[in-house]
Enzyme design. Structure first.
Site, PDB file in Angstrom:
ATOM      1  N   GLU A  44       0.758  -1.092  -0.087  1.00 49.74           N
ATOM      2  CA  GLU A  44      -0.011  -0.230  -0.179  1.00 49.74           C
ATOM      3  C   GLU A  44       1.098   1.212  -0.170  1.00 49.74           C
ATOM      4  OE1 GLU A  44      -2.715   0.476   3.495  1.00 49.74           O
ATOM      5  OE2 GLU A  44      -4.063   1.762   2.744  1.00 49.74           O
ATOM      6  N   HIS A  55      -4.800  -4.758  -0.150  1.00 54.25           N
ATOM      7  CA  HIS A  55      -4.409  -3.890  -1.094  1.00 54.25           C
ATOM      8  C   HIS A  55      -3.573  -4.469  -2.272  1.00 54.25           C
ATOM      9  CE1 HIS A  55      -6.452  -0.611   1.020  1.00 54.25           C
ATOM     10  NE2 HIS A  55      -5.815  -0.956   1.805  1.00 54.25           N
TER      11      HIS A  55
HETATM   12 ZN    ZN Z   1      -7.047  -1.590   5.436  1.00 53.09          ZN
END
Ligand code: ZN
Ligand code: NAG
Ligand code: NAG
Ligand code: NAG
Length: 513
Positions: A361, A386
């Site tokens: 991320e 992510h």
């Molecule tokens: Zn999260």
């Protein structure tokens, strides 16, 4: 499951490529090789191998007609919600016919959510802060704190507050209560009129983001609210046609009015009790699982303790507690590599502790932060939270395809937390085009001013998937959410059956409308 079997797929792609190439050689017009190339891409895409039945085909045509209209209009006006900041796009999204179809669509499960950012913050203001015994204090940093107590608490040295005041008294003295409530709400979300100006960089937005959790902590960790909050979260997702959730939870201490404190075991039991109660009135709701999480800013000795706690909880509540994860701003937290000693404890003890790591991320490619993605995989993560950087790591991509490890894509979160601004440029576009395993989730919808899962589905369907994403994409995403859940295989079968029933009804409704 034959559909989406990665190795079979690669073989098929290879075969198709051979057909296209041989065709290119002999073509006199470009139409046929073009059609072949498009067909090949269509089959490689997420959901590209699904075969729709007649009624689904009909609905797909309807849906794509509406989608094409909205896209064509946007290409003329250049007003396209996925290319705009969500705070400014939200009211436009709500007018979209595609969005309103997505809301009705049974979306399966939401697998990437955080405990106290999933119920509309409005409810905290309008319901929770109006309960008796609610105290507020104003800090020097222009934030607020809350505490429920029998008698007005004295300020502790550790607190940043000047003094605690009964909220009821504050409201009595306030000229305009609507205005006051609106100001509270502003403390509970990131929403502003001008996000690009307010949040100048990722650190600024992350700092505000984490402040929100500290602001609402005293509200949500009060035992009666704790229960109601869980119930409300199930309700909001159920209303959005989501029937199962996996929730990352910090399991902080929960307090009673008399000062009594409850521990993590109590919290897990409470989650279970509330879900059991919810299922009684919503029999098609499958349930929830908890992924115990700690903050990645903590050092290895503290994370060692929480890994032990995770093993303990997983052993005590094997059906409720799925595993462990680390949360917080990846760029400023410890890397998985730095924490490896703690994270290797379960395997060294021969204990199976599933991991669900947030990883990748970040926008900083090739840095130690970006390596979290590699380490998550090496530490046998069940899914990747992510995986925003995944498309930059071909070896990890190949591995996750082979091992069928999905990424949990949260488009609005990525945009609000400033990894990407125009969602047409989200790196997952590429991954969707090649059918990488993925699910869509909403991370912290309440903090972003969203609700449930539909807003993120809209961004994924319109922005990330573009004009190529169709009903098959949506169906595959919904089915993926069941397939990649941490339910047992028999439970997944039951879930799939109830989901299919709802899907058929959705298709029938759409077909006749
Ligand atoms: Zn999260
Ligand atoms: C808050 O909601 C609960 C139900 O969730 C309800 O029983 C209660 O009366 C509400 N309280 C206020 C102050 O609105
Ligand atoms: C209170 O504030 C709101 C929002 O600013 C405004 O719409 C409303 O008219 C105000 N009410 C009074 C009584 O001043
Ligand atoms: C990951 O899985 C592999 C293969 O099962 C195993 O050899 C390895 O020890 C595991 N690592 C961790 C950290 O669990």
């Amino acid at each position: 499951m034959a559909v989406g079997n990665p190795s079979g797929w690669l073989a098929l792609n290879f075969l198709l490529l051979a057909v296209v190439v041989s065709f290119l050689g002999s073509a006199l017009s470009i139409d046929e090789p073009r059609t072949h190339m498009l067909r090949k891409e269509s089959m490689m895409r997420l959901g590209g191998q699904l075969v729709l039945d007649t009624q689904e085909e009909k609905v797909n045509e309807k849906l794509m007609t509406i989608k094409r209209e909205e896209m064509t209009e946007a290409m003329k006006t250049l007003v396209f919600p996925p290319s705009m900041h969500f705070f400014q796009a939200k009211h436009l999204i709500e007018k979209s016919r595609v969005f309103n179809i997505l809301r009705k669509m049974p979306k399966g499960a939401a697998l990437h959510l955080h405990d106290f950012s999933i119920v509309s913050m409005d409810w905290l203001v309008k319901n929770v802060t109006y309960r008796p015994h609610c105290h507020i204090c104003f800090t020097t940093r222009d934030t607020v704190q809350f505490k429920f107590a029998d008698r007005t608490p004295t300020t502790l040295k550790s607190e940043e507050c000047s003094k605690w005041i009964l909220l009821e008294d504050v409201r009595k003295r306030t000229k305009n209560v609507t205005e006051f409530d609106d100001s509270l709400l502003r403390h509970f979300t990131l929403v502003t009129k001008d996000p690009e100006v307010t949040y100048t960089d990722q650190n600024v937005v992350w700092s505000r983001f984490e402040n929100i959790f500290s602001t609402i902590s005293g509200l949500v960790h009060y035992a009666p609210v704790y229960r109601d909050y869980i119930f409300r979260s199930l309700e909001e997702f159920y209303e959005d046609n989501v029937f199962y959730m996996e929730i990352r939870a910090m399991l902080f201490p929960v307090y009673e009015l008399n000062g009594e404190i409850h521990d993590k075991e109590w919290a897990v039991k409470t989650y279970k009790e509330v879900v059991d109660m919810f299922v009684k009135t919503h029999p098609e709701f499958i349930g929830i699982k908890i992924i115990y999480t700690d903050h990645r800013s903590k050092d290895v000795s503290l994370i060692t303790e929480s890994v032990h706690k995770a093993m303990d909880l997983r052993a005590k509540f094997p059906r409720m507690v799925a595993g462990f994860d680390l949360v917080g701003h990846e760029d400023t937290g410890h890397t998985l590599f730095e924490l490896r000693e703690a994270l290797m404890i379960p395997v060294k003890h021969g204990f199976k502790l599933p991991y669900f790591f947030h990883a990748g991320e970040t926008d900083w490619q090739g840095t130690s932060i970006d390596r979290n993605l590699l380490d998550a995989i090496i530490l046998n993560t069940t899914r990747i939270g992510h995986g925003f950087t995944l498309s930059k790591h071909p070896a990890v991509m190949a591995y996750s395809l082979r091992k069928d490890i999905p990424i949990e894509v949260c488009p609005i979160s990525n945009q609000v937390l400033k990894l990407v601004s125009d969602l047409r440029n989200h790196p997952v576009s590429t991954l969707m085009a090649i059918g990488q395993p993925m699910v869509i989730s909403s991370d912290d919808p309440a903090v972003f001013g969203a609700k449930g899962l539909s807003y993120d589905f809209y961004e994924a369907f319109m922005g990330i998937g573009g004009m190529s994403a169709d009903l098959r994409t949506l169906k595959q995403l919904a089915m993926n959410s069941i397939r990649y859940s941490f339910l047992s295989e028999p439970e997944k079968k039951i879930f799939m059956t109830t989901w299919e029933k709802r899907w058929k009804k959705f298709i029938a409704d759409m077909a006749t409308k």
